[in-house]
Scaffold this active site. Sequence first.
Site, PDB file in Angstrom:
ATOM      1  N   ARG A 241       0.865  -1.182   0.000  1.00  0.00           N
ATOM      2  CA  ARG A 241       0.000   0.000   0.000  1.00  0.00           C
ATOM      3  C   ARG A 241       0.899   1.228   0.000  1.00  0.00           C
ATOM      4  O   ARG A 241       1.911   1.265   0.708  1.00  0.00           O
ATOM      5  CB  ARG A 241      -0.897   0.042   1.245  1.00  0.00           C
ATOM      6  CG  ARG A 241      -2.134  -0.855   1.161  1.00  0.00           C
ATOM      7  CD  ARG A 241      -3.153  -0.406   0.111  1.00  0.00           C
ATOM      8  NE  ARG A 241      -4.279  -1.323   0.023  1.00  0.00           N
ATOM      9  CZ  ARG A 241      -4.380  -2.347  -0.821  1.00  0.00           C
ATOM     10  NH1 ARG A 241      -3.417  -2.589  -1.683  1.00  0.00           N
ATOM     11  NH2 ARG A 241      -5.444  -3.113  -0.830  1.00  0.00           N
ATOM     12  N   ASP A 265       4.757  -0.411  -6.875  1.00  0.00           N
ATOM     13  CA  ASP A 265       3.522  -0.715  -7.609  1.00  0.00           C
ATOM     14  C   ASP A 265       2.369   0.092  -7.015  1.00  0.00           C
ATOM     15  O   ASP A 265       1.280   0.131  -7.572  1.00  0.00           O
ATOM     16  CB  ASP A 265       3.215  -2.219  -7.508  1.00  0.00           C
ATOM     17  CG  ASP A 265       2.068  -2.644  -8.420  1.00  0.00           C
ATOM     18  OD1 ASP A 265       2.033  -2.178  -9.584  1.00  0.00           O
ATOM     19  OD2 ASP A 265       1.203  -3.419  -7.979  1.00  0.00           O
ATOM     20  N   GLU A 270      -2.082   7.473  -5.256  1.00  0.00           N
ATOM     21  CA  GLU A 270      -2.896   6.574  -6.079  1.00  0.00           C
ATOM     22  C   GLU A 270      -4.392   6.872  -6.016  1.00  0.00           C
ATOM     23  O   GLU A 270      -5.071   6.933  -7.030  1.00  0.00           O
ATOM     24  CB  GLU A 270      -2.660   5.162  -5.566  1.00  0.00           C
ATOM     25  CG  GLU A 270      -2.828   4.083  -6.536  1.00  0.00           C
ATOM     26  CD  GLU A 270      -2.437   2.753  -5.882  1.00  0.00           C
ATOM     27  OE1 GLU A 270      -3.056   1.777  -6.235  1.00  0.00           O
ATOM     28  OE2 GLU A 270      -1.547   2.725  -5.008  1.00  0.00           O
ATOM     29  N   HIS A 302      -0.262  -0.213  -9.849  1.00  0.00           N
ATOM     30  CA  HIS A 302      -1.035  -1.196  -9.080  1.00  0.00           C
ATOM     31  C   HIS A 302      -1.480  -2.379  -9.948  1.00  0.00           C
ATOM     32  O   HIS A 302      -2.670  -2.688 -10.042  1.00  0.00           O
ATOM     33  CB  HIS A 302      -2.244  -0.530  -8.411  1.00  0.00           C
ATOM     34  CG  HIS A 302      -2.655  -1.237  -7.159  1.00  0.00           C
ATOM     35  ND1 HIS A 302      -3.106  -0.597  -6.045  1.00  0.00           N
ATOM     36  CD2 HIS A 302      -2.644  -2.558  -6.826  1.00  0.00           C
ATOM     37  CE1 HIS A 302      -3.381  -1.470  -5.090  1.00  0.00           C
ATOM     38  NE2 HIS A 302      -3.104  -2.679  -5.557  1.00  0.00           N
TER      39      HIS A 302
HETATM   40  P1  NAI Z   1      -1.809 -11.333   4.599  1.00  0.00           P
HETATM   41  O1  NAI Z   1      -2.841 -10.881   5.550  1.00  0.00           O
HETATM   42  O2  NAI Z   1      -1.764 -12.769   4.165  1.00  0.00           O
HETATM   43  O3  NAI Z   1      -0.355 -10.980   5.209  1.00  0.00           O
HETATM   44  C1  NAI Z   1      -0.031  -9.786   5.841  1.00  0.00           C
HETATM   45  C2  NAI Z   1       1.093 -10.057   6.835  1.00  0.00           C
HETATM   46  O4  NAI Z   1       1.511  -8.807   7.390  1.00  0.00           O
HETATM   47  C3  NAI Z   1       0.650 -10.954   8.011  1.00  0.00           C
HETATM   48  O5  NAI Z   1       1.568 -12.006   8.196  1.00  0.00           O
HETATM   49  C4  NAI Z   1       0.642  -9.998   9.194  1.00  0.00           C
HETATM   50  O6  NAI Z   1       0.974 -10.631  10.430  1.00  0.00           O
HETATM   51  C5  NAI Z   1       1.723  -9.020   8.781  1.00  0.00           C
HETATM   52  N1  NAI Z   1       1.668  -7.772   9.529  1.00  0.00           N
HETATM   53  C6  NAI Z   1       0.586  -7.141  10.058  1.00  0.00           C
HETATM   54  N2  NAI Z   1       0.973  -6.043  10.730  1.00  0.00           N
HETATM   55  C7  NAI Z   1       2.324  -5.983  10.628  1.00  0.00           C
HETATM   56  C8  NAI Z   1       3.292  -5.087  11.128  1.00  0.00           C
HETATM   57  N3  NAI Z   1       2.970  -4.029  11.876  1.00  0.00           N
HETATM   58  N4  NAI Z   1       4.581  -5.317  10.819  1.00  0.00           N
HETATM   59  C9  NAI Z   1       4.952  -6.400  10.079  1.00  0.00           C
HETATM   60  N5  NAI Z   1       4.064  -7.298   9.592  1.00  0.00           N
HETATM   61  C10 NAI Z   1       2.768  -7.081   9.870  1.00  0.00           C
HETATM   62  O7  NAI Z   1      -1.909 -10.368   3.347  1.00  0.00           O
HETATM   63  P2  NAI Z   1      -1.399 -10.630   1.864  1.00  0.00           P
HETATM   64  O8  NAI Z   1      -2.464 -11.323   1.086  1.00  0.00           O
HETATM   65  O9  NAI Z   1      -0.039 -11.223   1.898  1.00  0.00           O
HETATM   66  O10 NAI Z   1      -1.316  -9.130   1.318  1.00  0.00           O
HETATM   67  C11 NAI Z   1      -0.338  -8.218   1.811  1.00  0.00           C
HETATM   68  C12 NAI Z   1      -0.647  -6.845   1.255  1.00  0.00           C
HETATM   69  O11 NAI Z   1      -0.454  -6.834  -0.156  1.00  0.00           O
HETATM   70  C13 NAI Z   1      -2.113  -6.406   1.424  1.00  0.00           C
HETATM   71  O12 NAI Z   1      -2.308  -5.796   2.678  1.00  0.00           O
HETATM   72  C14 NAI Z   1      -2.309  -5.449   0.316  1.00  0.00           C
HETATM   73  O13 NAI Z   1      -2.032  -4.145   0.811  1.00  0.00           O
HETATM   74  C15 NAI Z   1      -1.241  -5.806  -0.726  1.00  0.00           C
HETATM   75  N6  NAI Z   1      -1.787  -6.265  -2.005  1.00  0.00           N
HETATM   76  C16 NAI Z   1      -1.312  -5.671  -3.158  1.00  0.00           C
HETATM   77  C17 NAI Z   1      -1.776  -6.056  -4.403  1.00  0.00           C
HETATM   78  C18 NAI Z   1      -1.243  -5.441  -5.659  1.00  0.00           C
HETATM   79  O14 NAI Z   1      -1.843  -5.644  -6.727  1.00  0.00           O
HETATM   80  N7  NAI Z   1      -0.149  -4.723  -5.626  1.00  0.00           N
HETATM   81  C19 NAI Z   1      -2.826  -7.095  -4.518  1.00  0.00           C
HETATM   82  C20 NAI Z   1      -3.206  -7.701  -3.260  1.00  0.00           C
HETATM   83  C21 NAI Z   1      -2.716  -7.272  -2.051  1.00  0.00           C
END
Ligand code: NAI
Length: 337
Positions: A241, A265, A270, A302
């Site tokens: 993000r 990305d 955005e 993105h």
């Molecule tokens: P997820 O929920 O599987 O993993 C997120 C991880 O971040 C978890 O392991 C969580 O414990 C950790 N986390 C939470 N707070 C934290 C902190 N303060 N410090 C360090 N780690 C922390 O989510 P997923 O599916 O892996 O997605 C991650 C991010 O990717 C999403 O939040 C979204 O913003 C982004 N995303 C980007 C896309 C794109 O097209 N560029 C598409 C889909 C998601």
Amino acid sequence: MKILFYDTKSYDQESFDSALKSYEPIKHSDTPIEIEYIKSDLDPRTAALADGFDAVCAFVSSDIGTETVNILHDKGIRVILMRCAGFNNIDLNQCKKYGIRILRVPGYSPEAVAEHAMALALAANRRLHKAYNKVRENDFSLSGLMGFNFYQKTAGIVGTGKIGAAMCRICHGFGMKVIAYDVYKNEELKDFVEYKTLPEVLAQSDLLSLHCPLTNDTYHIVNLDTIKQMKDGVVLVNTSRGALVDTADLIEGIRMRKFAGVGLDVYEEETDNVFEDRSDEILEHSTTARLLSFPNVMITSHQGFFTGEALMAIAETTLQNALDFAAGKDSPNNVTA
Ligand code: NAI
């Protein structure tokens, strides 16, 4: 079930139409699903178009605040099908009040985003964007293109959920030492990822990739203070993000020559649609435009999620959510206030 599909892009229609024909549970279901696609996004001005439908299908860009939810309720909408993971654009309490269900797609293809993160890391490090333009101009010299090997360097992954874990596997495959910071450890990674504190990850990584969600704790996690803790010559990648990075501080860090490369990305502006209005005045004040003026910065719009596999997974999960709703089934994809 009649679904009004907002903010339709041609690729959405293609993947949903294809899933309607090929997704097995739909083929064997007694619930006929009919989708009407429209180009407008869902907001208070367009919500009334949902009259006569059972469900709306919306996206993270839709405005599903109190006013929109009130209108959807008036029009008899019983379920909001989000074709994305995020739901911070919905007034959840208002939906709860009216008993409107919300179902989302929590994960579709973590590899799609992780592969794009690695593509950005490689492109920024080896200046592929610059090389591409040089060769097109008949300039075959190598000046300004030198990068460094990822092999045997250290990759630092912040957030090791679905996407971060996929990125860890990719970096491990590149022969990198993989270290990570997360508030929870991912046990699946224990054989090849070493968890460390955030300052340790910042100080030791040659490639630093952000995969944590945007929360109060992670807002501007990359700022001047944390940039100063990073290794000189680090490659920074953000596919998560935009607001994880303080853009003004990043620009200062780039000026300090902290980074070998930066691949983004996502970026803070955005959601402001700065590039829809391309007036000189807007671009002059745009931090993204300033970032693009640096030769070692590569920005994409993105597109991390944007693969055929991910789009089909989104379509299939959204249709499954619709079937589960119609069958009155509980679902892990349910969002509640
Ligand atoms: P997820 O929920 O599987 O993993 C997120 C991880 O971040 C978890 O392991 C969580 O414990 C950790 N986390 C939470 N707070 C934290 C902190 N303060 N410090 C360090 N780690 C922390 O989510 P997923 O599916 O892996 O997605 C991650 C991010 O990717 C999403 O939040 C979204 O913003 C982004 N995303 C980007 C896309 C794109 O097209 N560029 C598409 C889909 C998601």
